[in-house]
Design an enzyme around this catalytic site. Sequence first.
Site, PDB file in Angstrom:
ATOM      1  N   ARG A  59       9.156   2.774  10.321  1.00 28.41           N
ATOM      2  CA  ARG A  59       8.920   1.376  10.714  1.00 28.41           C
ATOM      3  C   ARG A  59       8.551   0.500   9.526  1.00 28.41           C
ATOM      4  O   ARG A  59       8.771  -0.710   9.541  1.00 28.41           O
ATOM      5  CB  ARG A  59       7.872   1.309  11.831  1.00 28.41           C
ATOM      6  CG  ARG A  59       8.483   1.645  13.181  1.00 28.41           C
ATOM      7  CD  ARG A  59       7.471   2.088  14.173  1.00 28.41           C
ATOM      8  NE  ARG A  59       7.009   3.432  13.870  1.00 28.41           N
ATOM      9  CZ  ARG A  59       6.087   4.080  14.536  1.00 28.41           C
ATOM     10  NH1 ARG A  59       5.494   3.495  15.521  1.00 28.41           N
ATOM     11  NH2 ARG A  59       5.740   5.303  14.196  1.00 28.41           N
ATOM     12  N   GLU A  96      -2.969  15.407  11.972  1.00 27.13           N
ATOM     13  CA  GLU A  96      -3.967  15.946  12.893  1.00 27.13           C
ATOM     14  C   GLU A  96      -3.912  17.486  12.881  1.00 27.13           C
ATOM     15  O   GLU A  96      -4.926  18.157  12.827  1.00 27.13           O
ATOM     16  CB  GLU A  96      -3.707  15.410  14.296  1.00 27.13           C
ATOM     17  CG  GLU A  96      -4.950  15.400  15.148  1.00 27.13           C
ATOM     18  CD  GLU A  96      -4.669  14.747  16.493  1.00 27.13           C
ATOM     19  OE1 GLU A  96      -3.674  14.002  16.612  1.00 27.13           O
ATOM     20  OE2 GLU A  96      -5.458  15.002  17.412  1.00 27.13           O
TER      21      GLU A  96
HETATM   22  P1  AMP Z   1      -2.465   7.619   9.488  1.00 31.13           P
HETATM   23  O1  AMP Z   1      -1.854   8.389   8.340  1.00 31.13           O
HETATM   24  O2  AMP Z   1      -3.402   8.455  10.290  1.00 31.13           O
HETATM   25  O3  AMP Z   1      -3.076   6.319   9.019  1.00 31.13           O
HETATM   26  O4  AMP Z   1      -1.281   7.279  10.489  1.00 31.13           O
HETATM   27  C1  AMP Z   1      -0.409   6.220  10.238  1.00 31.13           C
HETATM   28  C2  AMP Z   1       1.014   6.574  10.567  1.00 31.13           C
HETATM   29  O5  AMP Z   1       1.135   7.262  11.806  1.00 31.13           O
HETATM   30  C3  AMP Z   1       1.843   5.315  10.673  1.00 31.13           C
HETATM   31  O6  AMP Z   1       3.078   5.535   9.989  1.00 31.13           O
HETATM   32  C4  AMP Z   1       2.050   5.100  12.151  1.00 31.13           C
HETATM   33  O7  AMP Z   1       3.373   4.752  12.430  1.00 31.13           O
HETATM   34  C5  AMP Z   1       1.708   6.428  12.816  1.00 31.13           C
HETATM   35  N1  AMP Z   1       0.685   6.301  13.873  1.00 31.13           N
HETATM   36  C6  AMP Z   1      -0.536   6.875  13.891  1.00 31.13           C
HETATM   37  N2  AMP Z   1      -1.223   6.581  15.008  1.00 31.13           N
HETATM   38  C7  AMP Z   1      -0.423   5.763  15.731  1.00 31.13           C
HETATM   39  C8  AMP Z   1      -0.575   5.070  16.989  1.00 31.13           C
HETATM   40  N3  AMP Z   1      -1.685   5.172  17.729  1.00 31.13           N
HETATM   41  N4  AMP Z   1       0.445   4.290  17.411  1.00 31.13           N
HETATM   42  C9  AMP Z   1       1.575   4.165  16.674  1.00 31.13           C
HETATM   43  N5  AMP Z   1       1.777   4.784  15.490  1.00 31.13           N
HETATM   44  C10 AMP Z   1       0.799   5.575  15.007  1.00 31.13           C
END
Ligand code: AMP
Length: 174
Positions: A59, A96
């Site tokens: 995205r 996760e």
């Molecule tokens: P993080 O590395 O934990 O900051 O996760 C960010 C990435 O995971 C981004 O590329 C988001 O597209 C995806 N992502 C994580 N959580 C969500 C969520 N609740 N809704 C949509 N996309 C998410």
Amino acid sequence: MEELKKFIRNIPDFPKPGIQFKDITTLFQNRWGLQRCFDILEEQYRYQQIDKIAGIEARGFIMGAALADRLNCGFVLIRKKGKLPGKTISESYELEYGTDELEIHVDAINPGEKVLIVDDLLATGGTLKAAADLIKKVGGEIIGLSCIIELLGLNGREKLGQLPFHSLVTYDEA
Ligand code: AMP
């Protein structure tokens, strides 16, 4: 900016139970929402010197390419492992469960170029942090990190340290 929220759809339990997935397809498919989103981003960054925007698969590609065109700068792809055809370097980051890897072409950035990194959403910050480390490794200077959505409950900003971060809408939840 919070008015953008009405175009962002929440999908509970996607891709797995307990996750509140923030769906921006409904924002992008609305003419007003799409334009408003890029108007705000253009306004935020138009007076900063930016040589390249780096977007994170997938995205972040949509956001980054459209913004790069508005700001008259180049666009660089940061992809999941094994997708880029040229010589790459990679950076792994925590998910996760387990880890994943992001890659960039080694020649994507010229030394000292000013780079803005974009993605759709900040959750734990692991993805953006890995992207920032990649940009530093290839010699770029990070002038900012930008997401449409920030989930405040996961403290993703902390992982980004001193790097300037900007989001358009926030949600309290994790
Ligand atoms: P993080 O590395 O934990 O900051 O996760 C960010 C990435 O995971 C981004 O590329 C988001 O597209 C995806 N992502 C994580 N959580 C969500 C969520 N609740 N809704 C949509 N996309 C998410």
